[in-house]
Scaffold this active site. Sequence first.
Site, PDB file in Angstrom:
ATOM      1  N   LYS A 299       0.810  -1.145  -0.127  1.00  0.00           N
ATOM      2  CA  LYS A 299      -0.004  -0.016  -0.041  1.00  0.00           C
ATOM      3  C   LYS A 299       0.858   1.250  -0.023  1.00  0.00           C
ATOM      4  O   LYS A 299       0.602   2.282  -0.742  1.00  0.00           O
ATOM      5  CB  LYS A 299      -1.031   0.026   1.208  1.00  0.00           C
ATOM      6  CG  LYS A 299      -1.504   1.338   1.507  1.00  0.00           C
ATOM      7  CD  LYS A 299      -2.318   1.206   2.692  1.00  0.00           C
ATOM      8  CE  LYS A 299      -1.651   1.321   4.310  1.00  0.00           C
ATOM      9  NZ  LYS A 299      -1.089   2.744   4.428  1.00  0.00           N
ATOM     10  N   ASN A 300       2.089   1.219   0.856  1.00  0.00           N
ATOM     11  CA  ASN A 300       2.690   2.657   1.059  1.00  0.00           C
ATOM     12  C   ASN A 300       3.755   2.830  -0.040  1.00  0.00           C
ATOM     13  O   ASN A 300       4.232   3.743  -0.306  1.00  0.00           O
ATOM     14  CB  ASN A 300       3.376   2.505   2.410  1.00  0.00           C
ATOM     15  CG  ASN A 300       2.514   2.675   3.442  1.00  0.00           C
ATOM     16  OD1 ASN A 300       1.246   3.058   3.210  1.00  0.00           O
ATOM     17  ND2 ASN A 300       2.821   2.475   4.732  1.00  0.00           N
TER      18      ASN A 300
ATOM     19  N   CYS B  79      -3.806  12.928  13.687  1.00  0.00           N
ATOM     20  CA  CYS B  79      -4.450  11.189  13.221  1.00  0.00           C
ATOM     21  C   CYS B  79      -4.355  10.523  14.554  1.00  0.00           C
ATOM     22  O   CYS B  79      -3.563  11.023  15.537  1.00  0.00           O
ATOM     23  CB  CYS B  79      -4.128  10.674  11.969  1.00  0.00           C
ATOM     24  SG  CYS B  79      -2.779   9.682  12.138  1.00  0.00           S
TER      25      CYS B  79
ATOM     26  N   ARG C 113       1.380  14.688  13.308  1.00  0.00           N
ATOM     27  CA  ARG C 113       1.976  14.371  11.710  1.00  0.00           C
ATOM     28  C   ARG C 113       1.687  15.757  10.889  1.00  0.00           C
ATOM     29  O   ARG C 113       0.919  15.641   9.967  1.00  0.00           O
ATOM     30  CB  ARG C 113       0.864  13.158  11.218  1.00  0.00           C
ATOM     31  CG  ARG C 113       1.291  11.782  11.921  1.00  0.00           C
ATOM     32  CD  ARG C 113       0.589  10.744  11.401  1.00  0.00           C
ATOM     33  NE  ARG C 113       1.108  10.365  10.137  1.00  0.00           N
ATOM     34  CZ  ARG C 113       0.746   9.175   9.368  1.00  0.00           C
ATOM     35  NH1 ARG C 113      -0.496   8.740   9.583  1.00  0.00           N
ATOM     36  NH2 ARG C 113       1.268   8.953   8.340  1.00  0.00           N
TER      37      ARG C 113
ATOM     38  N   ASP D 155       5.615   0.897  11.825  1.00  0.00           N
ATOM     39  CA  ASP D 155       4.499   0.013  11.368  1.00  0.00           C
ATOM     40  C   ASP D 155       4.564  -1.543  11.794  1.00  0.00           C
ATOM     41  O   ASP D 155       3.450  -1.934  11.618  1.00  0.00           O
ATOM     42  CB  ASP D 155       4.376   0.029   9.792  1.00  0.00           C
ATOM     43  CG  ASP D 155       4.113   1.519   9.358  1.00  0.00           C
ATOM     44  OD1 ASP D 155       3.711   2.535  10.203  1.00  0.00           O
ATOM     45  OD2 ASP D 155       4.063   1.576   8.112  1.00  0.00           O
TER      46      ASP D 155
ATOM     47  N   ARG E  76      -8.377  -0.482   5.246  1.00  0.00           N
ATOM     48  CA  ARG E  76      -7.650   0.330   4.502  1.00  0.00           C
ATOM     49  C   ARG E  76      -6.375  -0.206   3.974  1.00  0.00           C
ATOM     50  O   ARG E  76      -5.472   0.159   3.120  1.00  0.00           O
ATOM     51  CB  ARG E  76      -7.305   1.592   5.514  1.00  0.00           C
ATOM     52  CG  ARG E  76      -8.495   2.124   6.005  1.00  0.00           C
ATOM     53  CD  ARG E  76      -7.978   3.387   6.762  1.00  0.00           C
ATOM     54  NE  ARG E  76      -7.000   4.433   6.047  1.00  0.00           N
ATOM     55  CZ  ARG E  76      -6.974   5.509   6.513  1.00  0.00           C
ATOM     56  NH1 ARG E  76      -7.420   6.149   7.607  1.00  0.00           N
ATOM     57  NH2 ARG E  76      -5.835   6.107   5.552  1.00  0.00           N
TER      58      ARG E  76
HETATM   59  C1  EPZ Z   1       4.596   6.892   6.131  1.00  0.00           C
HETATM   60  O1  EPZ Z   1       3.909   8.119   6.688  1.00  0.00           O
HETATM   61  C2  EPZ Z   1       3.658   5.871   6.264  1.00  0.00           C
HETATM   62  N1  EPZ Z   1       2.644   6.006   5.243  1.00  0.00           N
HETATM   63  C3  EPZ Z   1       3.489   5.279   7.534  1.00  0.00           C
HETATM   64  O2  EPZ Z   1       2.597   4.212   7.375  1.00  0.00           O
HETATM   65  C4  EPZ Z   1       4.590   5.142   8.452  1.00  0.00           C
HETATM   66  O3  EPZ Z   1       4.335   4.805   9.656  1.00  0.00           O
HETATM   67  C5  EPZ Z   1       5.632   6.284   8.163  1.00  0.00           C
HETATM   68  O4  EPZ Z   1       5.841   6.486   6.920  1.00  0.00           O
HETATM   69  C6  EPZ Z   1       7.016   6.076   8.906  1.00  0.00           C
HETATM   70  O5  EPZ Z   1       7.317   5.025   8.541  1.00  0.00           O
HETATM   71  C7  EPZ Z   1       2.617   6.034   4.041  1.00  0.00           C
HETATM   72  O6  EPZ Z   1       3.761   5.670   3.229  1.00  0.00           O
HETATM   73  C8  EPZ Z   1       1.353   6.182   3.081  1.00  0.00           C
HETATM   74  P1  EPZ Z   1       7.062  10.546   7.849  1.00  0.00           P
HETATM   75  P2  EPZ Z   1       4.404   9.457   6.646  1.00  0.00           P
HETATM   76  O7  EPZ Z   1       6.829  11.858   7.224  1.00  0.00           O
HETATM   77  O8  EPZ Z   1       4.995   9.838   5.316  1.00  0.00           O
HETATM   78  C9  EPZ Z   1       7.441  13.756  11.216  1.00  0.00           C
HETATM   79  C10 EPZ Z   1       0.599   2.822   8.100  1.00  0.00           C
HETATM   80  O9  EPZ Z   1       0.252   2.265   9.069  1.00  0.00           O
HETATM   81  N2  EPZ Z   1       7.222  14.720  10.353  1.00  0.00           N
HETATM   82  O10 EPZ Z   1       8.041   9.663   7.566  1.00  0.00           O
HETATM   83  O11 EPZ Z   1       3.326  10.396   6.949  1.00  0.00           O
HETATM   84  C11 EPZ Z   1       6.067  12.948  11.593  1.00  0.00           C
HETATM   85  O12 EPZ Z   1       5.255  13.749  12.461  1.00  0.00           O
HETATM   86  C12 EPZ Z   1       1.289   4.323   8.089  1.00  0.00           C
HETATM   87  O13 EPZ Z   1       0.701   2.306   6.865  1.00  0.00           O
HETATM   88  C13 EPZ Z   1       7.196  16.175  10.620  1.00  0.00           C
HETATM   89  O14 EPZ Z   1       7.743  16.436  11.729  1.00  0.00           O
HETATM   90  O15 EPZ Z   1       5.673   9.542   7.717  1.00  0.00           O
HETATM   91  C14 EPZ Z   1       6.564  11.592  12.035  1.00  0.00           C
HETATM   92  O16 EPZ Z   1       6.929  11.814  13.387  1.00  0.00           O
HETATM   93  C15 EPZ Z   1       0.884   4.975   9.234  1.00  0.00           C
HETATM   94  N3  EPZ Z   1       7.132  17.001   9.619  1.00  0.00           N
HETATM   95  C16 EPZ Z   1       7.950  11.545  11.575  1.00  0.00           C
HETATM   96  O17 EPZ Z   1       8.308  12.861  11.053  1.00  0.00           O
HETATM   97  C17 EPZ Z   1       6.853  16.720   8.392  1.00  0.00           C
HETATM   98  O18 EPZ Z   1       6.493  17.567   7.608  1.00  0.00           O
HETATM   99  C18 EPZ Z   1       8.129  10.558  10.376  1.00  0.00           C
HETATM  100  O19 EPZ Z   1       7.061  10.951   9.682  1.00  0.00           O
HETATM  101  C19 EPZ Z   1       6.835  15.226   7.929  1.00  0.00           C
HETATM  102  C20 EPZ Z   1       7.042  14.407   9.014  1.00  0.00           C
END
Ligand code: EPZ
Length: 421
Positions: free
Chosen positions: A22-23, A116, A121, A307, A400
């Site tokens: 999915k991701n 969320c 996030r 995850d 999902r």
């Molecule tokens: C991706 O989310 C995945 N989703 C998530 O999978 C996964 O948990 C996550 O990466 C971490 O591996 C998809 O790929 C669709 P990040 P993403 O930006 O891209 C902070 C699942 O269960 N951050 O790497 O949203 C953020 O808050 C899902 O399949 C900022 O502060 O994650 C987090 O603490 C849930 N500012 C960390 O970075 C930003 O602008 C990593 O988030 C962006 C992120």
Amino acid sequence: MEYLKIIGNKEISGEVTISGAKNAALPLIASTILAKNEINIGNMPNVVDINTFLKLIGKLGGTFEKDENQVKINALSIDKTTATYDIVKTMRASILVLGPLLSRFGHCEVSLPGGCAIGQRPVDLHLKALEQMGAIIEIKHGYIQATAPEGLKGAKIVFDKVTVGGTENILMAAALANGETTIINAAKEPEIEQLCDVLVDAGVKIEGIGTSKLIIQGTNKELLEFKDFDIIPDRIEAGTYMCAAAITNKKVKINKVIPLHLEAVTAKLEEMNFEVIQDETSLTVCPTDEIKPVNIITTEYPGFPTDMQAQFMALATQANGTSTIDERLFENRFMHVSELLRLGADIHLNGNTATINGQAGTLNGTDVMATDLRASSALVLAALVAKGETNIHRIYHLDRGYENLEGKLTQIGADVKRFTE
Ligand code: EPZ
């Protein structure tokens, strides 16, 4: 609303075949916005988030045809640039259209994703990087309003934090930008590697694929000629079924995986005393005399994935001793703890660390509630070894991201049925 009824302690054995990731699929669907041709994508997971993303492409004016795990997308006809609240509120990954829409059209509006279940996030890092590429961004009426009247320009982006979605958005923006973009502290997840590979096949020059420094040569708004491709296997779905074998302490073969993508998960199962047999495209988890406790810290790939944290917590309830799980990526990713407690687990939370006092055979079936995708799968795993019957409510979270969950679990001998309440 639908719920799952699981009767625990059934004889588990056999084989499971893993679906597409999915991701990986979500950013790849977003990347089709950069294409000038129709693209056939295979091994597409048949899950709700993918349908939602395809709906978004349709709302923007693109067309698609979906047949089981095959999707044909033509995004050339896109003539709208707004990702509206009604879609973004149901799926945060909608933010992934921001980079490609802005680089192709020079403007777009994307509803600002809210918090969320697993944390705040924010998307500040996506926005800051786009501004460095020349975008003007305003947040108005709950929307990210982005313009780049003269197009996006290549830039040197240093991410303050490793961000998967941020790296994907900037990769797609950089593909059509004017000049060279360097991303430092890029995420290295396999999903990002596939996005890079697909863009390279479409003619974009990218150096450093699979590393934390990516250098992308933009085409200056020239749309890309994509090749057809298949989505990589879902390493998190695979890891979840590896945990299903481990928690029931039975032998299960997980087919159609890339074992390299699961090294951190495999290593933790080995630390817990399971033998994991590996061949080119499968992993087999074998039972053990004693499930040992484990200490886990979640981190970016290739480290242990956030995850998989909830699933390992369920597994740790069956270990002989005390395990710890330290969640370092998201500030609120322990919603499953209170539900596992309802099943009889002994878990203590202290800030971002969970301490799990494990003992085999201590869980008892009851009613529990799914709170997010991976938390829900942890409850399913726990239910497989809980005495009696567990009803898992609000399973739309599971739908999902897990294709045919009941079918796959039933195939390995679990008693799982879906009902409507
Ligand atoms: C991706 O989310 C995945 N989703 C998530 O999978 C996964 O948990 C996550 O990466 C971490 O591996 C998809 O790929 C669709 P990040 P993403 O930006 O891209 C902070 C699942 O269960 N951050 O790497 O949203 C953020 O808050 C899902 O399949 C900022 O502060 O994650 C987090 O603490 C849930 N500012 C960390 O970075 C930003 O602008 C990593 O988030 C962006 C992120």
